[in-house]
Design a protein around this motif. Sequence first.
Motif, mmCIF file in Angstrom:
data_model
loop_
_atom_site.group_PDB
_atom_site.id
_atom_site.type_symbol
_atom_site.label_atom_id
_atom_site.label_comp_id
_atom_site.label_asym_id
_atom_site.label_seq_id
_atom_site.Cartn_x
_atom_site.Cartn_y
_atom_site.Cartn_z
ATOM 1 N N GLU A 1 110.184 39.316 24.442
ATOM 2 C CA GLU A 1 110.093 38.885 23.039
ATOM 3 C C GLU A 1 111.475 38.616 22.457
ATOM 4 O OE1 GLU A 1 107.610 41.760 20.996
ATOM 5 O OE2 GLU A 1 105.768 40.710 21.628
ATOM 6 N N ALA A 2 112.470 39.411 22.885
ATOM 7 C CA ALA A 2 113.840 39.181 22.410
ATOM 8 C C ALA A 2 114.372 37.856 22.947
ATOM 9 C CB ALA A 2 114.748 40.338 22.831
ATOM 10 N N GLU A 3 114.144 37.589 24.213
ATOM 11 C CA GLU A 3 114.707 36.355 24.799
ATOM 12 C C GLU A 3 113.981 35.112 24.316
ATOM 13 O OE1 GLU A 3 115.892 35.670 28.670
ATOM 14 O OE2 GLU A 3 117.139 37.464 28.790
ATOM 15 N N ALA A 4 112.634 35.226 24.133
ATOM 16 C CA ALA A 4 111.853 34.055 23.754
ATOM 17 C C ALA A 4 111.746 33.929 22.235
ATOM 18 C CB ALA A 4 110.457 34.137 24.356
ATOM 19 N N ALA A 5 112.151 34.988 21.531
ATOM 20 C CA ALA A 5 112.058 35.004 20.062
ATOM 21 C C ALA A 5 110.641 34.728 19.586
ATOM 22 C CB ALA A 5 113.055 34.016 19.441
ATOM 23 N N THR A 6 109.677 35.345 20.254
ATOM 24 C CA THR A 6 108.276 35.181 19.862
ATOM 25 C C THR A 6 107.501 36.419 20.298
ATOM 26 O OG1 THR A 6 106.307 33.800 20.113
ATOM 27 C CG2 THR A 6 107.749 33.949 22.008
ATOM 28 N N ALA A 7 106.420 36.705 19.597
ATOM 29 C CA ALA A 7 105.621 37.894 19.912
ATOM 30 C C ALA A 7 104.496 37.548 20.880
ATOM 31 C CB ALA A 7 105.046 38.487 18.632
ATOM 32 N N ILE A 8 104.109 38.500 21.710
ATOM 33 C CA ILE A 8 103.040 38.222 22.676
ATOM 34 C C ILE A 8 101.826 39.121 22.450
ATOM 35 C CG2 ILE A 8 104.680 37.351 24.385
ATOM 36 C CD1 ILE A 8 104.171 39.974 25.962
ATOM 37 N N GLY A 9 101.777 39.769 21.296
ATOM 38 C CA GLY A 9 100.550 40.459 20.899
ATOM 39 C C GLY A 9 100.263 41.735 21.662
ATOM 40 N N PHE A 10 101.300 42.452 22.078
ATOM 41 C CA PHE A 10 101.077 43.726 22.781
ATOM 42 C C PHE A 10 100.560 44.768 21.795
ATOM 43 C CE2 PHE A 10 102.488 47.938 24.159
ATOM 44 C CZ PHE A 10 102.046 47.963 25.475
ATOM 45 N N ARG A 11 99.406 45.348 22.101
ATOM 46 C CA ARG A 11 98.836 46.386 21.245
ATOM 47 C C ARG A 11 98.215 47.467 22.113
ATOM 48 N NH1 ARG A 11 94.820 45.284 17.090
ATOM 49 N NH2 ARG A 11 93.615 44.408 18.799
ATOM 50 N N ARG A 12 98.500 48.725 21.789
ATOM 51 C CA ARG A 12 97.935 49.824 22.573
ATOM 52 C C ARG A 12 96.614 50.227 21.942
ATOM 53 N NH1 ARG A 12 100.309 52.205 26.747
ATOM 54 N NH2 ARG A 12 102.470 51.743 26.253
ATOM 55 N N VAL A 13 95.552 49.494 22.301
ATOM 56 C CA VAL A 13 94.264 49.677 21.634
ATOM 57 C C VAL A 13 93.392 50.737 22.294
ATOM 58 C CG1 VAL A 13 94.135 47.376 20.643
ATOM 59 C CG2 VAL A 13 93.398 47.734 23.013
ATOM 60 N N GLY A 14 93.636 51.006 23.559
ATOM 61 C CA GLY A 14 92.756 51.916 24.293
ATOM 62 C C GLY A 14 91.521 51.200 24.802
ATOM 63 N N SER A 15 90.891 51.805 25.795
ATOM 64 C CA SER A 15 89.662 51.210 26.336
ATOM 65 C C SER A 15 88.595 52.285 26.465
ATOM 66 C CB SER A 15 89.924 50.583 27.712
ATOM 67 O OG SER A 15 90.104 51.594 28.689
ATOM 68 N N LEU A 16 87.363 51.830 26.457
ATOM 69 C CA LEU A 16 86.232 52.737 26.569
ATOM 70 C C LEU A 16 85.216 52.113 27.529
ATOM 71 C CD1 LEU A 16 84.924 55.347 25.561
ATOM 72 C CD2 LEU A 16 84.117 54.101 23.551
ATOM 73 N N SER A 17 85.048 52.771 28.687
ATOM 74 C CA SER A 17 84.078 52.294 29.683
ATOM 75 C C SER A 17 82.815 53.121 29.532
ATOM 76 C CB SER A 17 84.611 52.495 31.107
ATOM 77 O OG SER A 17 85.824 51.820 31.275
ATOM 78 N N VAL A 18 81.699 52.452 29.268
ATOM 79 C CA VAL A 18 80.492 53.203 28.938
ATOM 80 C C VAL A 18 79.391 52.993 29.974
ATOM 81 C CG1 VAL A 18 81.013 53.091 26.487
ATOM 82 C CG2 VAL A 18 79.517 51.355 27.508
ATOM 83 N N ALA A 19 78.475 53.959 29.984
ATOM 84 C CA ALA A 19 77.284 53.869 30.826
ATOM 85 C C ALA A 19 76.090 53.569 29.939
ATOM 86 C CB ALA A 19 77.065 55.180 31.574
ATOM 87 N N LEU A 20 75.313 52.552 30.321
ATOM 88 C CA LEU A 20 74.179 52.119 29.497
ATOM 89 C C LEU A 20 72.838 52.638 30.009
ATOM 90 C CD1 LEU A 20 75.243 48.418 28.850
ATOM 91 C CD2 LEU A 20 75.403 50.355 27.282
ATOM 92 N N ASP A 21 72.838 53.213 31.200
ATOM 93 C CA ASP A 21 71.596 53.785 31.730
ATOM 94 C C ASP A 21 71.955 54.853 32.756
ATOM 95 O OD1 ASP A 21 72.207 52.453 34.168
ATOM 96 O OD2 ASP A 21 71.229 50.645 33.409
ATOM 97 N N ARG A 22 70.949 55.460 33.368
ATOM 98 C CA ARG A 22 71.182 56.592 34.252
ATOM 99 C C ARG A 22 72.007 56.196 35.492
ATOM 100 N NH1 ARG A 22 66.277 60.751 34.465
ATOM 101 N NH2 ARG A 22 66.601 60.398 32.245
ATOM 102 N N ASP A 23 71.718 55.012 36.041
ATOM 103 C CA ASP A 23 72.471 54.550 37.209
ATOM 104 C C ASP A 23 73.952 54.382 36.868
ATOM 105 O OD1 ASP A 23 70.215 54.568 38.708
ATOM 106 O OD2 ASP A 23 69.927 52.388 38.720
ATOM 107 N N GLN A 24 74.186 53.747 35.723
ATOM 108 C CA GLN A 24 75.584 53.529 35.319
ATOM 109 C C GLN A 24 76.265 54.855 35.015
ATOM 110 O OE1 GLN A 24 76.178 50.527 32.303
ATOM 111 N NE2 GLN A 24 75.083 48.945 33.447
ATOM 112 N N LEU A 25 75.492 55.830 34.535
ATOM 113 C CA LEU A 25 76.051 57.140 34.222
ATOM 114 C C LEU A 25 76.555 57.829 35.492
ATOM 115 C CD1 LEU A 25 76.566 59.273 32.038
ATOM 116 C CD2 LEU A 25 74.259 60.154 32.429
ATOM 117 N N GLU A 26 75.782 57.755 36.552
ATOM 118 C CA GLU A 26 76.205 58.352 37.822
ATOM 119 C C GLU A 26 77.501 57.728 38.318
ATOM 120 O OE1 GLU A 26 75.324 61.086 39.563
ATOM 121 O OE2 GLU A 26 74.412 61.257 37.571
#
Lengths: 392, 392
Positions: free
Chosen positions: B84-109
Amino acid sequence: MTRRPRRPDVAVIGGGPIGLAIAWRLLRAGCTVTVLDAEEPEAAWRVSAGMLSPAIEADYGQEQLVLLAREALAGYPAFVAMLEAEAATAIGFRRVGSLSVALDRDQLEALRRRFQLLRQALRLDVAWLRGSECREREPLLSPRVAAGIHAPADAQVDPRALVAALREATRRRGGLLRRARVDSLAMAGGRVIGVRSGAETLLAGTVVLAAGAWAGTIASPVELPVRPVKGQILRLRAEALPSMLLQSEQVYVFRRSSGEVVLGATVEEQGFDSTATAGGTFQLLEEGLRMVPAMSEWTLAEAGVGFRPTAPDNAPLIGEIAPGLVVACAHHRNGILLAPTTAEAVVRLVEHGQLPALVAPFTPDRYRSRHDPDRDRSQRLAVPALGRPERH
Amino acid sequence: MTRRPRRPDVAVIGGGPIGLAIAWRLLRAGCTVTVLDAEEPEAAWRVSAGMLSPAIEADYGQEQLVLLAREALAGYPAFVAMLEAEAATAIGFRRVGSLSVALDRDQLEALRRRFQLLRQALRLDVAWLRGSECREREPLLSPRVAAGIHAPADAQVDPRALVAALREATRRRGGLLRRARVDSLAMAGGRVIGVRSGAETLLAGTVVLAAGAWAGTIASPVELPVRPVKGQILRLRAEALPSMLLQSEQVYVFRRSSGEVVLGATVEEQGFDSTATAGGTFQLLEEGLRMVPAMSEWTLAEAGVGFRPTAPDNAPLIGEIAPGLVVACAHHRNGILLAPTTAEAVVRLVEHGQLPALVAPFTPDRYRSRHDPDRDRSQRLAVPALGRPERH
């Protein structure tokens, strides 16, 4: 030669197929006409499949509408010939036939009942096909198709070509087409004498309100029971094209003359919300894929939204509703099919003060007293007699 | 000041995040560099969600890749600051976190097994959340969500802004960016000495092949085990935006810094078929709606297709594969995350003739003899030593 009168005999609000067909037929009958069109991107005709199918939407309680639609289909070739000759352009009329199929046991029961209605009560030219016979005629259909109603006389037209041709024919007859959003009607002595758009007023002998789903948004002495019923469609590109109109209980699949395939349509009570939603697309694809599994590999090009102009009984409103004001709207899903018939009826009304017998059941005064305890409101829907328009 | 040598030290084939990051870092190290980019509309980065998530794709058998990805994430902020310093532009880095979810019993296992791997075997910073805890953090999630893995350190970046910044930084360092489709490599005395595009040849001290999914389509002395894995995504507009990256077994939902929401992605073995299909859209929406029911009302704006560059083990190929030829491709779903690390490794290789220890497992010679009865073919993948590039 173009005549551009300051005060036309008739001002038509709405430049869709209904408004333009009326304008063109009035011009042919010798009236001077100005058409005012708001050019709504979600006008129903823009996403219409252009199906000319009296059978396909038939249901019990709509017998009169099916009979009107059957006559409309019978008269379509003559209308097409006349329009194409005057506009010097083709509108893609093709007698492709339609096939309404049942995808499961529930749909099969409903389909059987509809066949009884169409064949026995209404004497339409339809045939019952077994599942295997459906797939012989249209190999794209899923093996789950249990049966179908084939309507060989059903046809299609290209709605965009139709509107372009009507615009051209209207212009050639000296009609004036203007882009304008009409806000309200101009009144004098209890009579509609013109239309208002912004600061401007256009006086006219008669005003024809053919503004589709927007008919109820124009300030007027009468309250029109017309609402927008949102329909979403998907445009697809396929390698193997369906040879006829295919329909299940929920969706239809249709090939345009351009080669584009259309999968439609949702039926949503959302007011004028023009969003093409993820949910609408999902619902269309779910049933579309059940009917035509090969669709899975088709290219999904675009989603579209249109607002069907709809009265409480899904039937059109055609007739005079106030002195100087004729309405021709609420064609719901039948606007393309009923445009020529509606135009003829309006010309008859303007010239002779009466509607053809087949159209008479669809005057707005069916909402006059029925189920309406509010007498004041119902009186506002009174339909007085209409003479010939004043000439200026 | 721009230096435009006729014969650069390094010619980089591919102007995506990998190729550009390599070019920029080589320029910083003092090399002259020309980047040749075919500007493929289906380059993976164009549809990438820009997820920086070592955990999210982790599976047993990919431990080394997860460790590399973890280091890549740890080093990302420094890379962003420098770029960002060299290009003088922002690239939208954000530490948002992720959440991986299980939608049914198979996915839960499956999710439980993955949590064991991430937490206990790989010591990643992840937490197990019950369904109600998932919905507390992200109210858009369906009540059917049974549990989730929360990775608070996962981040995102805007891939288009990243590529724009890398192009700018490359230009500012005197790199030459050219639009060209490389057809083949120029050879002399068993060594790669440049690239050919149409009738033109560009000689270079070293050629870096970073052509993504197209790496295997360039005629070369070695056959690269890289194929395109088609991914379809949907672009949506939502009123309530997801606050973090949401993922189930089949799909992810993600908010771009532009406010656009992305639902991705299919995983299809279709070669270079760039069709956005009805079936792909249906599959994404089916699972997307299961995870985030409110999506039903979101606007479906557009479908997109990208080709992930993929080796048989889904891991990248980084290293010299012939004299004068370095490969940096097959980053599959991790190209944005691994771009800085890959660039550092290639600079190390070009300058010192060796790869960092964490990258060493990903040299192409892992395909040399394993499971390959064809000795001739495996010998074509031999990896000789590489010295510093010749300066011209």
